[in-house]
Design an enzyme around this catalytic site. Sequence first.
Site, PDB file in Angstrom:
ATOM      1  N   ILE A   1       0.846  -1.191   0.000  1.00  0.00           N
ATOM      2  CA  ILE A   1       0.000   0.000   0.000  1.00  0.00           C
ATOM      3  C   ILE A   1       0.882   1.241   0.000  1.00  0.00           C
ATOM      4  O   ILE A   1       1.885   1.292   0.726  1.00  0.00           O
ATOM      5  CB  ILE A   1      -0.869   0.015   1.284  1.00  0.00           C
ATOM      6  CG1 ILE A   1      -1.721  -1.248   1.355  1.00  0.00           C
ATOM      7  CG2 ILE A   1      -1.714   1.280   1.365  1.00  0.00           C
ATOM      8  CD1 ILE A   1      -2.203  -1.570   2.758  1.00  0.00           C
ATOM      9  N   CYS A   2       0.498   2.244  -0.785  1.00  0.00           N
ATOM     10  CA  CYS A   2       1.136   3.567  -0.687  1.00  0.00           C
ATOM     11  C   CYS A   2       0.066   4.616  -0.918  1.00  0.00           C
ATOM     12  O   CYS A   2      -1.127   4.330  -0.784  1.00  0.00           O
ATOM     13  CB  CYS A   2       2.315   3.703  -1.654  1.00  0.00           C
ATOM     14  SG  CYS A   2       1.850   3.879  -3.377  1.00  0.00           S
ATOM     15  N   ARG A   3       0.459   5.820  -1.255  1.00  0.00           N
ATOM     16  CA  ARG A   3      -0.506   6.906  -1.404  1.00  0.00           C
ATOM     17  C   ARG A   3      -1.399   6.705  -2.621  1.00  0.00           C
ATOM     18  O   ARG A   3      -2.612   6.801  -2.543  1.00  0.00           O
ATOM     19  CB  ARG A   3       0.243   8.241  -1.493  1.00  0.00           C
ATOM     20  CG  ARG A   3      -0.669   9.447  -1.551  1.00  0.00           C
ATOM     21  CD  ARG A   3       0.142  10.747  -1.500  1.00  0.00           C
ATOM     22  NE  ARG A   3      -0.637  11.818  -2.090  1.00  0.00           N
ATOM     23  CZ  ARG A   3      -0.671  12.085  -3.390  1.00  0.00           C
ATOM     24  NH1 ARG A   3       0.047  11.388  -4.239  1.00  0.00           N
ATOM     25  NH2 ARG A   3      -1.406  13.070  -3.845  1.00  0.00           N
TER      26      ARG A   3
ATOM     27  N   MET B   1      -3.967   4.810  -0.834  1.00  0.00           N
ATOM     28  CA  MET B   1      -4.729   5.406   0.268  1.00  0.00           C
ATOM     29  C   MET B   1      -5.611   6.566  -0.213  1.00  0.00           C
ATOM     30  O   MET B   1      -6.567   6.922   0.454  1.00  0.00           O
ATOM     31  CB  MET B   1      -3.789   5.868   1.380  1.00  0.00           C
ATOM     32  CG  MET B   1      -3.112   4.725   2.122  1.00  0.00           C
ATOM     33  SD  MET B   1      -4.258   3.547   2.884  1.00  0.00           S
ATOM     34  CE  MET B   1      -4.841   4.507   4.292  1.00  0.00           C
TER      35      MET B   1
END
Length: 105
Positions: A65-67, A93
């Site tokens: 997961i990242c931005r 996210m």
Amino acid sequence: MSEIKTITPEELQKELEAGKKYNLIDVREEEEVAEGMIAGAVHIPMGQIPEHLDKLDPDKEYILICRSSGRSGRTCEYLNAQGYKVTNMVGGMLKWQGETTPKEK
């Protein structure tokens, strides 16, 4: 190299709410995770992944997961090349609608 699997934030949220357990790794930077992470996620910034390989089990599957899913996608490619089973959360996210929790110290 095999194709990287993906999961949408909506799919992941539904599965987590249904009680499914995943190994989540958040590769964002410290100031980003300070705004909140998906409950149960482990924070390992993208640049620190190579030095944390000994903490990852090649027999387990990890969702990264990242931005926005760019960094997690690159990290997935790297880990996939090292023989790890990985899935990228597309949209990151920015698209996550579920609850977040403060990063655990």
